[in-house]
Scaffold this active site. Structure first.
Site, short mmCIF file in Angstrom:
data_model
loop_
_atom_site.label_atom_id
_atom_site.label_comp_id
_atom_site.label_asym_id
_atom_site.label_seq_id
_atom_site.Cartn_x
_atom_site.Cartn_y
_atom_site.Cartn_z
N VAL A 4 0.84 -1.21 0.00
CA VAL A 4 0.00 0.00 0.00
C VAL A 4 0.87 1.26 0.00
CG1 VAL A 4 -1.74 1.31 1.29
CG2 VAL A 4 -1.89 -1.19 1.17
N THR A 28 -1.55 -4.32 9.21
CA THR A 28 -2.56 -4.62 10.25
C THR A 28 -2.93 -6.10 10.11
OG1 THR A 28 -4.31 -3.98 8.71
CG2 THR A 28 -3.53 -2.28 10.24
N GLU A 66 -7.53 2.29 0.80
CA GLU A 66 -7.17 2.00 -0.59
C GLU A 66 -8.00 0.80 -1.06
OE1 GLU A 66 -5.59 -1.58 0.80
OE2 GLU A 66 -5.63 -1.09 -1.33
N ARG A 107 -5.76 -3.83 -5.95
CA ARG A 107 -5.57 -5.28 -6.06
C ARG A 107 -4.10 -5.55 -6.37
NH1 ARG A 107 -8.94 -6.29 -11.10
NH2 ARG A 107 -8.39 -4.09 -11.34
N GLU A 108 -3.51 -6.55 -5.73
CA GLU A 108 -2.13 -6.90 -6.08
C GLU A 108 -2.09 -7.33 -7.55
OE1 GLU A 108 -1.19 -8.65 -1.67
OE2 GLU A 108 -0.06 -9.46 -3.34
N ASN A 111 -14.47 -5.36 0.87
CA ASN A 111 -13.72 -6.61 0.75
C ASN A 111 -14.57 -7.81 1.18
OD1 ASN A 111 -11.47 -5.62 -0.39
ND2 ASN A 111 -10.10 -6.00 1.33
N LEU A 164 -16.91 -12.95 -10.18
CA LEU A 164 -17.87 -14.06 -10.26
C LEU A 164 -17.22 -15.25 -10.94
CD1 LEU A 164 -21.50 -12.90 -11.20
CD2 LEU A 164 -20.75 -14.14 -9.17
N CYS A 209 -5.65 -9.84 2.08
CA CYS A 209 -6.78 -8.98 2.47
C CYS A 209 -8.08 -9.72 2.78
CB CYS A 209 -7.02 -7.94 1.37
SG CYS A 209 -5.56 -6.93 1.13
N LYS A 227 -8.08 -11.82 5.95
CA LYS A 227 -7.84 -10.95 7.13
C LYS A 227 -9.05 -10.04 7.37
CE LYS A 227 -5.04 -7.38 6.21
NZ LYS A 227 -5.79 -6.12 6.31
#
Ligand code: UDX
Length: 432
Positions: free
Chosen positions: A11, A86, A151, A154-155, A211, A253, A263, A266
């Site tokens: 990030v 986090t 934010e 997406r990776e 998320n 989908l 993410c 978590k």
């Protein structure tokens, strides 16, 4: 504007570089001296397409700096972004905010004139209130404001997602901060991004809710895929048929293995745990967590059935082991449960990943990294396509694989079943 990014992970580094690329003076700060020294040499600690070029370009034109000196970096900046980790707590419930609160304490001893302090890290609702309390211990309310600006990167697509966001969410009731943030993001807004100003807690919750909803959407289609396999229906027809309804939308989908990454696992746990703390039961999200946790064992049973119950000494190849394509990130990848379980049953695992060998499997008995696709698959009894890299999309299996009775388990539905059937390949997929 003069910006300080605290934390140079996915990030902080991506956002910092992108802020410098739209004309701001940015200093990215990290306590990891080695990481900062490498960044100054153009060595990027994360795999993110396009990031290296952007770092070099902005570092060269002096808009982007790297430092380990937090105090000095804060004093030279007007806007401070908190981008530290986090992670999920060891006990599995809720987010570990120790890094956030440590940084808040360091910030408060560096404030001498008005600063806007912004949480970009994904933080549980009310964290902004906690940060405000920590800073108020030593600094007058007039000298700072705490804003939430989550934010949605997406990776693997982070630069694109920063540059062309659907929306910028800014959580603050402070008019001055809102004006500053609106100016900061104006280059993105002029390209079509929507700017949303709401309360700080609403912004914090929007991130988790987004998320959690995406994880719900994926889990929904994954469970529908289980049903399709029993009904001999193609899940992709369902995804298309549903997705064309603008109220549903076609993205996220695609049925596949259990979702992973740093993410969704978590954030779903964190929002459920926050809700429990406030005596509210988010039963849908809890069932999504459970369903996704069970998915890997469900797919392992499919592997067992495909190999007719004979796993011992079977040569199984994984094409791709990260949690998805276009990343090197192994966090919560479903391979981390599937491969050890297959090894325990006596399988011999080969894997290839475009981002290279993984420390998680280094020196693991019966798990070998192959340097290329051909050497990975050629002696396989079963080939599992685990991620949807482009590299995996047109492999001539018949020509490369020596064992004529090999099977393919395509967990990303990359190949067309009919083409596989025409080549007389024993092909299995998800929901088809
Ligand atoms: C996610 C959110 O998309 C992003 O907005 C947030 O800021 C961070 O978390 P990321 O975790 O990088 O981004 O990956 P994403 O592309 O969302 O995929 C997450 C998981 O869902 C992966 O395991 C992926 O394989 C899976 N997925 C995604 C599916 O199984 N099907 C889909 O259709 C989409």
């Amino acid at each position: 504007m003069k910006i300080c990014m605290i934390g140079t992970g996915y990030v902080g580094l991506v956002s910092g570089v992108c802020f410098s690329d739209i004309g701001n003076d940015v200093v990215c700060v990290d306590r990891d001296i080695k990481k900062i020294e490498n960044l100054k040499k153009g060595i990027i600690p994360i795999y993110e397409p396009g990031l290296e070029e952007l770092v070099l370009k902005n570092y060269k034109n002096n808009r982007l700096k790297f430092s380990t000196n937090l105090k000095e970096s804060i004093s030279k900046s007007d806007i401070i972004f908190i981008c530290v980790g986090t992670p999920t707590k060891k006990n599995g419930n809720g987010a570990d905010l120790s890094q956030i609160f440590n940084v808040a304490q360091e910030i408060r001893s560096s404030i001498s004139k008005f600063k806007i302090i912004i949480t970009k890290s994904t933080v549980p609702v009310t964290t902004g209130d906690e940060i405000e309390k920590i800073i108020l211990h030593k600094v007058s309310k007039k000298l700072f404001s705490v804003v939430s600006n989550p934010e949605f990167l997406r990776e693997g697509e982070a630069i694109r997602d920063f540059t062309y966001p659907d929306r910028v969410v800014v959580g603050t009731n402070d008019k001055k901060s809102n004006t500053v943030l609106k100016n900061l993001y104006s280059p993105l807004i002029s390209k079509g991004a929507k700017y949303v100003n709401c309360s700080r807690r609403a912004a914090e919750l929007t991130k988790y809710a987004s998320n959690a909803f995406l994880a719900t959407k994926i889990t929904f289609i994954n469970e529908l895929a289980n049903l399709c396999e029993k009904l001999d229906v193609n899940i992709e027809d369902i995804s298309i048929g549903m997705g064309l309804d603008k109220r549903i939308g076609g993205r996220f989908l695609r049925a596949g293995p259990a979702y992973g990454g740093s993410c969704f696992p978590k954030d779903t746990k964190a929002i459920a745990s926050t809700a429990d703390k406030f005596k509210t039961n988010l039963s849908i999200i809890k069932s999504v967590i459970k369903s996704n946790e069970n998915r890997s064992s469900l797919l392992l049973k499919r592997v067992f059935d495909i190999l007719k119950g004979k796993i011992k000494n079977k040569k199984i190849c994984f094409l791709g082991v990260t949690f998805k394509a276009n990343t090197d990130d192994m966090r919560d990848s479903s391979c981390l449960t599937m491969i050890p379980s297959l090894i325990k049953k006596g399988a011999l695992i080969n894997y290839f990943d475009p981002t290279g060998e993984k420390k998680e499997f280094k020196n693991k008995k019966n798990v070998n990294f192959s340097k290329n696709i051909n050497s990975a698959i050629k002696n396989s009894d079963l080939i599992i396509i685990h991620t949807e890299w482009n590299d995996f999309k047109s492999i001539n299996f018949k020509k490369i694989v020596q064992n004529k009775k090999f099977r393919i388990f395509d967990m990303r539905n990359i190949y067309a079943p009919k083409k596989m059937k025409d080549q007389k390949i024993k092909y299995f997929a998800i929901g088809r």
